[in-house]
Scaffold this motif. Structure first.
Motif, PDB file in Angstrom:
ATOM      1  N   MET A 177       0.857  -1.175   0.000  1.00  0.00           N
ATOM      2  CA  MET A 177       0.000   0.000   0.000  1.00  0.00           C
ATOM      3  C   MET A 177       0.900   1.233   0.000  1.00  0.00           C
ATOM      4  O   MET A 177       1.783   1.367   0.826  1.00  0.00           O
ATOM      5  CB  MET A 177      -0.891  -0.019   1.238  1.00  0.00           C
ATOM      6  N   MET A 222       1.442   5.609  -0.414  1.00  0.00           N
ATOM      7  CA  MET A 222       0.986   6.799   0.310  1.00  0.00           C
ATOM      8  C   MET A 222      -0.446   7.162  -0.063  1.00  0.00           C
ATOM      9  O   MET A 222      -1.203   7.630   0.779  1.00  0.00           O
ATOM     10  CB  MET A 222       1.914   7.981   0.017  1.00  0.00           C
ATOM     11  N   ARG A 223      -0.823   6.948  -1.318  1.00  0.00           N
ATOM     12  CA  ARG A 223      -2.178   7.274  -1.733  1.00  0.00           C
ATOM     13  C   ARG A 223      -3.191   6.406  -0.984  1.00  0.00           C
ATOM     14  O   ARG A 223      -4.251   6.879  -0.592  1.00  0.00           O
ATOM     15  CB  ARG A 223      -2.323   7.111  -3.243  1.00  0.00           C
ATOM     16  N   GLY A 224      -2.860   5.156  -0.758  1.00  0.00           N
ATOM     17  CA  GLY A 224      -3.741   4.273   0.003  1.00  0.00           C
ATOM     18  C   GLY A 224      -3.887   4.719   1.441  1.00  0.00           C
ATOM     19  O   GLY A 224      -4.979   4.663   2.013  1.00  0.00           O
ATOM     20  N   ILE A 225      -2.808   5.171   2.027  1.00  0.00           N
ATOM     21  CA  ILE A 225      -2.852   5.669   3.403  1.00  0.00           C
ATOM     22  C   ILE A 225      -3.698   6.932   3.477  1.00  0.00           C
ATOM     23  O   ILE A 225      -4.510   7.093   4.390  1.00  0.00           O
ATOM     24  CB  ILE A 225      -1.422   5.914   3.933  1.00  0.00           C
ATOM     25  N   PHE A 226      -3.534   7.829   2.494  1.00  0.00           N
ATOM     26  CA  PHE A 226      -4.346   9.049   2.471  1.00  0.00           C
ATOM     27  C   PHE A 226      -5.823   8.716   2.293  1.00  0.00           C
ATOM     28  O   PHE A 226      -6.689   9.363   2.889  1.00  0.00           O
ATOM     29  CB  PHE A 226      -3.886   9.998   1.366  1.00  0.00           C
ATOM     30  N   ASN A 227      -6.132   7.708   1.492  1.00  0.00           N
ATOM     31  CA  ASN A 227      -7.528   7.295   1.325  1.00  0.00           C
ATOM     32  C   ASN A 227      -8.116   6.796   2.638  1.00  0.00           C
ATOM     33  O   ASN A 227      -9.249   7.141   2.989  1.00  0.00           O
ATOM     34  CB  ASN A 227      -7.646   6.218   0.251  1.00  0.00           C
ATOM     35  N   ILE A 228      -7.359   6.000   3.366  1.00  0.00           N
ATOM     36  CA  ILE A 228      -7.839   5.480   4.651  1.00  0.00           C
ATOM     37  C   ILE A 228      -8.042   6.614   5.651  1.00  0.00           C
ATOM     38  O   ILE A 228      -9.070   6.673   6.331  1.00  0.00           O
ATOM     39  CB  ILE A 228      -6.859   4.422   5.197  1.00  0.00           C
ATOM     40  N   VAL A 229      -7.090   7.522   5.728  1.00  0.00           N
ATOM     41  CA  VAL A 229      -7.202   8.653   6.656  1.00  0.00           C
ATOM     42  C   VAL A 229      -8.393   9.533   6.280  1.00  0.00           C
ATOM     43  O   VAL A 229      -9.149   9.988   7.149  1.00  0.00           O
ATOM     44  CB  VAL A 229      -5.891   9.471   6.668  1.00  0.00           C
TER      45      VAL A 229
END
Length: 69
Positions: free
Chosen positions: A1, A3-10
């Motif tokens: 995953m 950084m974009r995936g982490i931003f989506n989760i946040v």
């Protein structure tokens, strides 16, 4: 995953916490979600948290579209 995936989760978590906090205070006179355990926010600030989460999701989506070109 990435950084974009982490931003989506946040972003999704911020939207959920903002909406749940707003609904809990507005219509049920109680605190819902986890955010009220960290900070004491007024009613309108929960909508700001949800809006910030939406901005994060839109920014992550626009960078994905830009990279796909």
């Amino acid at each position: 995953m990435g950084m974009r995936g982490i931003f989506n989760i946040v972003g999704v978590i911020a939207i959920i916490q903002g909406v749940v906090g707003f609904v809990g205070q507005m219509w049920f006179d109680s605190n819902w979600g986890f955010l009220h355990r960290l900070v004491d926010l007024p009613l309108w600030a929960y909508l700001g948290v949800a809006a910030a989460g939406l901005v994060v999701l839109l920014a992550a989506d626009s960078t994905k579209k830009r990279e796909d070109r």
